[in-house]
Design an enzyme around this catalytic site. Structure first.
Site, PDB file in Angstrom:
ATOM      1  N   LYS A 135     -37.133  46.632  74.753  1.00 25.81           N
ATOM      2  CA  LYS A 135     -37.897  47.749  75.122  1.00 25.81           C
ATOM      3  C   LYS A 135     -36.733  49.124  75.712  1.00 25.81           C
ATOM      4  CE  LYS A 135     -40.587  46.843  78.972  1.00 25.81           C
ATOM      5  NZ  LYS A 135     -41.909  46.663  79.610  1.00 25.81           N
TER       6      LYS A 135
ATOM      7  N   TYR B  24     -30.747  39.979  86.276  1.00 20.49           N
ATOM      8  CA  TYR B  24     -30.515  40.135  87.807  1.00 20.49           C
ATOM      9  C   TYR B  24     -30.599  38.485  88.477  1.00 20.49           C
ATOM     10  CZ  TYR B  24     -31.247  44.827  86.568  1.00 20.49           C
ATOM     11  OH  TYR B  24     -31.050  46.032  86.229  1.00 20.49           O
TER      12      TYR B  24
ATOM     13  N   GLU C 153     -30.703  24.925  97.145  1.00 20.13           N
ATOM     14  CA  GLU C 153     -31.662  25.968  97.378  1.00 20.13           C
ATOM     15  C   GLU C 153     -32.875  25.160  97.612  1.00 20.13           C
ATOM     16  OE1 GLU C 153     -32.147  28.444  93.862  1.00 20.13           O
ATOM     17  OE2 GLU C 153     -30.265  29.533  94.128  1.00 20.13           O
TER      18      GLU C 153
ATOM     19  N   HIS D  55     -41.009  35.855  96.302  1.00 16.16           N
ATOM     20  CA  HIS D  55     -39.609  35.456  96.800  1.00 16.16           C
ATOM     21  C   HIS D  55     -39.547  35.733  98.373  1.00 16.16           C
ATOM     22  CE1 HIS D  55     -35.492  34.520  97.448  1.00 16.16           C
ATOM     23  NE2 HIS D  55     -35.216  34.117  96.385  1.00 16.16           N
TER      24      HIS D  55
ATOM     25  N   ARG E 254     -40.335  27.604  98.184  1.00 19.44           N
ATOM     26  CA  ARG E 254     -40.924  29.283  98.335  1.00 19.44           C
ATOM     27  C   ARG E 254     -42.067  29.488  98.891  1.00 19.44           C
ATOM     28  NH1 ARG E 254     -37.458  31.589  93.369  1.00 19.44           N
ATOM     29  NH2 ARG E 254     -35.743  30.880  94.264  1.00 19.44           N
TER      30      ARG E 254
ATOM     31  N   HIS F 271     -42.047  37.822  92.421  1.00 21.76           N
ATOM     32  CA  HIS F 271     -40.742  37.655  91.988  1.00 21.76           C
ATOM     33  C   HIS F 271     -40.924  36.829  90.384  1.00 21.76           C
ATOM     34  CE1 HIS F 271     -36.646  36.258  92.135  1.00 21.76           C
ATOM     35  NE2 HIS F 271     -36.992  35.143  92.103  1.00 21.76           N
TER      36      HIS F 271
ATOM     37  N   ARG G 287     -42.881  27.198  91.334  1.00 20.90           N
ATOM     38  CA  ARG G 287     -41.465  26.813  90.622  1.00 20.90           C
ATOM     39  C   ARG G 287     -40.725  26.440  91.484  1.00 20.90           C
ATOM     40  NH1 ARG G 287     -36.915  30.497  89.226  1.00 20.90           N
ATOM     41  NH2 ARG G 287     -37.900  31.867  90.732  1.00 20.90           N
TER      42      ARG G 287
ATOM     43  N   LEU H  53     -34.428  29.751  84.373  1.00 27.89           N
ATOM     44  CA  LEU H  53     -33.336  29.811  83.414  1.00 27.89           C
ATOM     45  C   LEU H  53     -33.406  28.731  82.655  1.00 27.89           C
ATOM     46  CD1 LEU H  53     -30.544  31.710  85.609  1.00 27.89           C
ATOM     47  CD2 LEU H  53     -31.915  32.798  84.026  1.00 27.89           C
TER      48      LEU H  53
END
Ligand code: FAD
Ligand code: SIN
Length: 533
Positions: free
Chosen positions: A50, A60, A129, A257, A304, A365, A400, A406
């Site tokens: 778009k 990002y 993480e 996040h 998270r 997020h 998640r 990804l």
């Protein structure tokens, strides 16, 4: 000033239509096109996106992409961590598939030219993480998504079978409904024949017929007032699929996040990667107290949902708008070399993170739910696939695990590719699809109504359907949203088509789906927390 008048373009055809140019769409398009090139059989693959071709959540992504790389790590550990984060809601078969296929998919990314950081010994520099029991995050500084997007765009741009149409906005996918046949969510034989698309450069509406369509339209962050997602993340694919009567699920599981930079002027909010906590960053309240130990034994590296809720509780307890992330005890050179984007962004607003605390606040997020797909990325509509953040695969469950998205996009786009190249042999283009119907849409110059309604909707979701929910807040949100739904549907029906009005229509469906799912969810699980449950 008015835009040029809307006109209709003759019907176009493409074998494969890919809506979205993030990791899910680009990796799929490249695989399909390359497959047929190797066979010496020409095929047409069209990617529509778009805005600019690289604008996406993918671009990002900071922290990286999770996979079992070290010998001392194991698939079982990655599977266990994913299941724990998902709080009992993951589909274990999907988790196992994604984790076990990860090394192969990541090797392909590397073969396509993606760089990941290595240490002095020449091994991949794996980060850690929240929720991960080991170091398993491949990254490129704090610019991993940008690096992946760069490599993928280079591949698709140079492929003879791929056409990229940037500044093209998908309005709706085409099904039997557009031939006058009634379809319901339960009809088993719904088929996708392509999409209606607005060419933003010419203001033409195109009927783009396809044999196979992949929705790879990304996230929904812009449904909230404060989000790490760029402005393209308006849930278009999920809303289009919902209108086409596909099955949508798990919409209550919106991930916040824990650490977006507190800088209210920013849209999107700038992310302070979880990898910063992985490198030793500590959350502190306004008194300088490291509060995470009071909430969870895993402290700053708890999953998270736990960290975001703890920050929310701490802010409410002290009546503050943010907490702090402390990196002042970490090596300055390490901060500068591993987190250059974060270091420079903070410096640009007067914060030297080697000396000063970073003000941080949770922000919307990631959406764990979305368009329900099977293990081959098939939706409940024939010839329509979905991959990436718009899809609900069963991997994330109710929450998640960091850096698994990804990866999920790569694995599911690969599986969609394998199915698609077989299935296309038996698919023909649908004939007699009518042009987009815009009868009676003459209203212009009502942008104030569109932008005001969008702000209203974002405020409702942020205030009532955020990290901590209650029955009262959810009921209020639902009744406010119903009014917005009616008003904006009326506006949509009367207005000349524009991207802003389509995005509002989509956001409104997303807001409704999230709120309704949150109201129906009667247990506190993962990202869904209702004080009355
Ligand atoms: P996207 O990359 O969002 O791409 C969607 C595409 O669809 C875009 O090109 C968009 O323009 C296009 N599109 C949307 N609607 C339309 C329409 N109507 N018509 C035409 N085109 C349309 N995940 C990790 O695993 N690791 C990380 O380190 C990480 N860090 C993150 C950091 C940030 C700041 C953010 C926002 C997310 C992060 N995530 C991370 C999540 C991850 O980046 C995304 O889930 C993932 O990139 C989604 O990829 P995608 O291809 O599904 O969608
Ligand atoms: C981050 O870098 O903290 C984002 C990682 C993710 O969203 O998976």
């Amino acid at each position: 000033m008015n835009s040029p008048p809307i006109t209709h373009h003759p019907t176009l055809t493409t074998d494969f239509l890919v809506i979205g140019s993030g990791i899910a769409g680009l990796s799929y398009a490249y695989k399909v096109a390359e497959h047929f090139k190797q066979l010496g059989k020409p095929v047409s693959v069209t990617i529509i996106t778009k805005v600019n071709e690289d604008e996406s959540n993918t671009k990002y992504a900071q922290g990286g992409i999770a996979a079992v790389i070290k010998n001392s790590d194991s698939f079982e550990n990655h599977i266990k961590d994913t299941l724990i984060a998902g709080d009992g809601f993951c589909d274990e078969k999907v988790v196992r598939t994604v984790v076990e296929e990860a090394p192969e998919r990541i090797q392909e990314l590397i073969d396509w030219g993606t760089n990941f950081d290595k240490n002095k010994q020449g091994e991949y520099d794996l980060a850690k993480e929240g929720g991960h029991s080991d170091h398993r995050i491949l990254h490129y500084k704090d610019l991993t998504g940008n690096e992946i997007e760069r490599a993928l765009i280079e591949k698709v741009e140079n492929h003879p079978f791929i056409t990229i149409l940037d500044h093209h906005f998908a309005i709706d996918i085409i099904t039997q409904h557009h031939l006058g046949v009634k379809v319901t969510r339960q009809s088993p034989d719904k088929k996708c024949f392509g999409a209606y698309v607005l060419n933003r450069k010419t203001n033409e509406i195109q009927t783009l017929l396809s044999k196979i369509t992949l929705l790879a339209t990304g996230g929904i962050g812009q449904a909230y007032k404060s989000t790490t997602n760029p402005t393209v993340a308006t849930g278009d694919g999920i809303a289009m699929a919902y209108r086409a009567k596909a099955i949508i699920e798990n919409m209550e599981f919106v991930q916040f996040h824990p650490t977006a930079l507190y800088n209210p002027a920013d849209n999107p909010s700038f992310l302070i990667s979880e990898a910063v906590r992985g490198a030793g960053g500590i959350l502190r309240n306004h008194k300088g107290y490291a509060f995470m130990a009071d909430y969870d034994e895993r402290k700053d590296l708890a999953p998270r949902d736990v960290v975001a809720r703890s920050i929310d509780a701490e802010m409410k307890k002290h009546g503050k708008k943010h907490v702090f992330l402390d990196t002042t005890h970490l090596d300055k050179e390490h901060l500068q070399s591993h987190f250059p984007t974060i270091y420079n962004k903070c410096l640009s607003i007067g914060i030297d993170i080697s000396k000063q605390l970073i003000p941080v606040v949770p922000a919307a997020h990631y959406l764990c739910g979305g368009i329900k797909v099977d293990l081959n990325a098939k939706t409940s509509i024939i010839n329509l696939f979905a991959s990436g953040e718009c899809a609900s695969t069963g991997l994330h469950g109710a929450n998640r695990l960091a850096s698994n998205s990804l990866l999920e996009a790569l694995v599911f786009s690969h599986r969609a590719f394998l199915s698609g190249v077989e299935e296309i042999k038996n698919i023909e283009f649908q004939s007699n699809i009518p042009a987009w119907d815009d009868e009676g849409t003459t209203l212009q110059d009502e942008e104030i109504l569109v932008s005001q309604t969008k702000t209203e909707l974002q405020t409702i979701l942020s205030d009532y359907v955020g990290i901590v929910r209650s029955d009262e807040r959810l009921s209020r949100a639902l009744s406010r949203l119903k009014l917005i739904l009616e008003e904006s549907e009326d506006l949509y029906k009367k207005s000349t088509l524009s991207v802003a009005i389509c995005e509002l229509r989509n956001l409104r469906s997303i807001a409704y789906l999230i709120t309704k799912a949150a109201k129906e969810q009667k247990i506190n699980v993962g990202l869904h927390y209702n004080i009355n449950n």
